[in-house]
Design a protein around this motif. Structure first.
Motif: not given
Length: 147
Positions: A45, A59-60, A82, A102, A104
């Motif tokens: 992370s 982005r992630a 995030a 982000i 998740c």
């Protein structure tokens, strides 16, 4: 769009599904997989959030068991937002309202086909800084800069 993706062992299956989807999507120019054997959810992370913060990726996507640990960890990196999201309303709000870079998700929470559907939506979403949430995002950034 350049996207980082990562997961510890308890998110690997869903991460691989999403990575394949992203690699095959024409909206995505590159996918950087930050996962390694034995990596912890905080470590992956932090890596992803640092890539976002540095502008190395746009982005992630982070996957762990619930998506909560990765969000908490990624949010420790200054300038990164995030959000854990497993439904359409939350995914849309995370980007459009809060400019979360982000996303998740939890492998133990969401099935791969539904996760792919949410990622498909997420790729097209954008934050409008002139909208009603723009000043609120600015307020968060201002508080963070004084920390």
């Amino acid at each position: 769009m350049h996207i980082a993706i990562g997961a510890p062992g308890n998110g690997e299956i869903l991460k691989d599904e999403i990575r394949s989807f992203l690699v095959d999507d024409d909206r995505v120019d590159a996918v950087l997989d930050l996962s390694e054997p034995e990596i912890t959810y905080p470590a992956v992370s932090f890596l992803a959030a640092q890539k976002v913060s540095a502008g190395e990726v746009d982005r992630a996507v982070l996957i762990c068991g619930t998506g909560v640990g990765t969000a908490i960890s990624a949010n420790k990196v200054r300038g990164v937002r995030a959000a854990t999201a497993h439904d359409l309303v939350t995914v849309r709000g995370a980007v459009e309202n809060y400019d979360a870079q982000i996303l998740c998700m939890g492998q133990n929470v969401i099935a791969a086909p539904y996760a792919r559907m949410l990622i498909d939506l997420w790729l097209d979403l954008r934050h409008d800084p002139t909208g009603s949430y723009g000043p609120k995002v600015d307020e968060i950034a201002a508080f963070e800069s004084h920390d």
